[in-house]
Design an enzyme around this catalytic site. Structure first.
Site, PDB file in Angstrom:
ATOM      1  N   CYS A 283       1.001  -0.921   0.517  1.00  0.00           N
ATOM      2  CA  CYS A 283      -0.180  -0.234   0.064  1.00  0.00           C
ATOM      3  C   CYS A 283       1.068   1.256  -0.030  1.00  0.00           C
ATOM      4  O   CYS A 283       2.220   1.045   0.256  1.00  0.00           O
ATOM      5  CB  CYS A 283      -0.565  -0.056   1.414  1.00  0.00           C
ATOM      6  SG  CYS A 283       0.284   0.881   2.591  1.00  0.00           S
ATOM      7  N   CYS A 286       3.478   1.383   2.883  1.00  0.00           N
ATOM      8  CA  CYS A 286       4.398   0.398   2.490  1.00  0.00           C
ATOM      9  C   CYS A 286       5.523   1.359   1.746  1.00  0.00           C
ATOM     10  O   CYS A 286       6.958   1.414   2.369  1.00  0.00           O
ATOM     11  CB  CYS A 286       4.388  -1.081   1.618  1.00  0.00           C
ATOM     12  SG  CYS A 286       2.948  -1.452   1.943  1.00  0.00           S
ATOM     13  N   CYS A 300       4.297  21.132  -5.888  1.00  0.00           N
ATOM     14  CA  CYS A 300       4.303  21.837  -6.972  1.00  0.00           C
ATOM     15  C   CYS A 300       4.826  23.537  -6.405  1.00  0.00           C
ATOM     16  O   CYS A 300       6.092  24.523  -7.178  1.00  0.00           O
ATOM     17  CB  CYS A 300       4.022  21.730  -7.960  1.00  0.00           C
ATOM     18  SG  CYS A 300       3.720  20.005  -8.237  1.00  0.00           S
ATOM     19  N   CYS A 357       4.849  -2.838   8.178  1.00  0.00           N
ATOM     20  CA  CYS A 357       3.225  -1.579   7.447  1.00  0.00           C
ATOM     21  C   CYS A 357       2.261  -1.286   8.559  1.00  0.00           C
ATOM     22  O   CYS A 357       1.030  -1.705   9.211  1.00  0.00           O
ATOM     23  CB  CYS A 357       3.373  -1.151   6.257  1.00  0.00           C
ATOM     24  SG  CYS A 357       2.101  -0.044   5.525  1.00  0.00           S
TER      25      CYS A 357
HETATM   26 ZN   LIG Z   1       1.147  -1.220   3.840  1.00  0.00          ZN
END
Ligand SMILES: [Zn+2]
Length: 379
Positions: A283, A286, A300, A357
């Protein structure tokens, strides 16, 4: 005419073909699948000329059966009839003027799966066996949510609309600013000051009036994120800030919606796909477990960006979105594709799922979207 291999083939008018068909003759439309997508003579069997020899035995087993051939204008059907004649079929005829004349004379028609506008508009897709009529229907039934009608969202939305994605949901609370026009090609100089979602809707519907554009002039927040992206097949992340990205990631995980991630910074960009429907997919967290602090992650407006760069990255996102919708190719799952505009170089990094994660790991705890928003505010 002597020597004409077609001279022995009987040529009949569409009305005569209809009469014979009603009497039991088999009518075969030998145009390609994409040509028949917009319709064919009622009751005709569609078999492309290229596969007629191979399939005719299953359609008309008896070589004395009466077989009528139709195409677009009468040329291919004549060749098809000659082919069947050579195979030993004794009662073959070609329809003069083909489907064009059949249709013009008001004879009964089976409407195709696509209407005439769609069959013509998407004809280059229909030619691809990997897309075809079935794929085009998948696209037209699809719903894609785009977060941000800015630098990444512009090219994505333009090509998704052109490709015939049925519904595009645009979520952005900004107004068009002159400084956007260097890269946000959905917008125009005369629309500076209007809302980005409305400006985008005008451009996208001018390109393809068939696409349904749903607009939400709202910022993605803890309170609305699930409601805004629920019932979509793919979410394209064109956000320019971390709170939005963390919220999107959490919601896509919970709702099992694939998220096409893209980001740009000065001269570099990156793309990946986080597909919560797959147990092997990483995901967003991660990749970025916690949001960086503001000084380390300028947007930006603060850091600048080469105008063409979000065009390239946004198109890669559109490419991934279309592949996901069609179920073709190899999506960028578990891979982070990085682009360096100055070096004109792509680099691919492996991006495995992280078991620790904080978003998708075994011990990850979801304490509500307000909590997700809070980790960004405190960064
Ligand atoms: Zn993840």
């Amino acid at each position: 005419m002597a020597g004409n291999p077609f001279s022995t083939i009987e040529r009949i008018a569409p009305s005569e073909a209809l009469r014979r068909q009603q009497r039991g003759a088999v009518l075969i439309d030998v145009r390609d699948d994409h040509e028949r997508a917009a319709g064919k003579p009622a009751g005709a069997i569609g078999v492309a000329l290229a596969s007629l020899t191979e399939r005719i035995g299953k359609i008309a087993f008896d070589r004395n059966a009466e077989v009528l051939l139709s195409c677009a204008s009468g040329a291919r059907s004549l060749r098809a009839a000659a082919t069947l004649h050579d195979l030993g079929y004794t009662h073959v005829a070609s329809i003069d003027g083909g489907f064009l004349r059949w249709n013009a004379e008001g004879l009964p028609v089976d409407s195709g799966v696509l209407d005439a506008d769609a069959a013509e508009r998407y004809s280059r897709h229909l030619l691809l066996p990997e897309v075809g009529v079935a794929g085009q229907q998948k696209l037209s039934n699809a719903r894609v949510a785009l977060i941000g009608a800015g630098g990444l969202g512009s090219p994505s939305a333009l090509y998704l609309a052109a490709a015939g994605v049925g519904t595009l949901t645009l979520i952005d609370d900004d107004k068009v600013d002159k400084s956007n026009l260097q890269r946000q090609v959905l917008h125009t100089d005369d629309r500076v000051g209007t809302s980005k979602t409305e400006s985008a809707r005008i451009t996208l519907n001018a390109l393809n009036p068939r696409v349904r554009i749903e607009t939400h002039e709202q910022r993605l927040r803890a309170a609305n994120v699930e409601a805004l992206i629920r019932d979509h097949d793919v979410v394209v992340d064109g956000a320019d800030n971390f709170p939005t990205r963390y919220l999107l990631s959490a919601a896509c995980l919970r709702l099992h919606i694939p998220l096409v991630y893209g980001a740009v910074h000065r001269f570099t960009g990156q793309v990946s796909v986080f597909d919560a429907r797959r147990t092997d997919s990483p995901c967003y967290r991660c990749l970025f477990p916690e949001p960086p602090n503001a000084e380390d992650a300028p947007n930006c407006a603060e850091a600048g960006v080469l105008g063409v760069l979000p065009g390239i990255i946004g198109l890669l996102q559109a490419n991934e979105a279309i592949k996901l919708l069609l179920g073709i190719g190899r999506p960028l799952i578990g891979r982070l594709l990085c682009f360096d505009a100055l070096g004109a170089a792509f680099r691919e990094l492996r991006l495995p799922r992280d078991p620790t994660c904080p978003g998708c790991g075994a011990n990850a705890q979801f304490a509500g979207y307000e909590d997700v928003a809070r980790i960004c505010a405190s960064a």
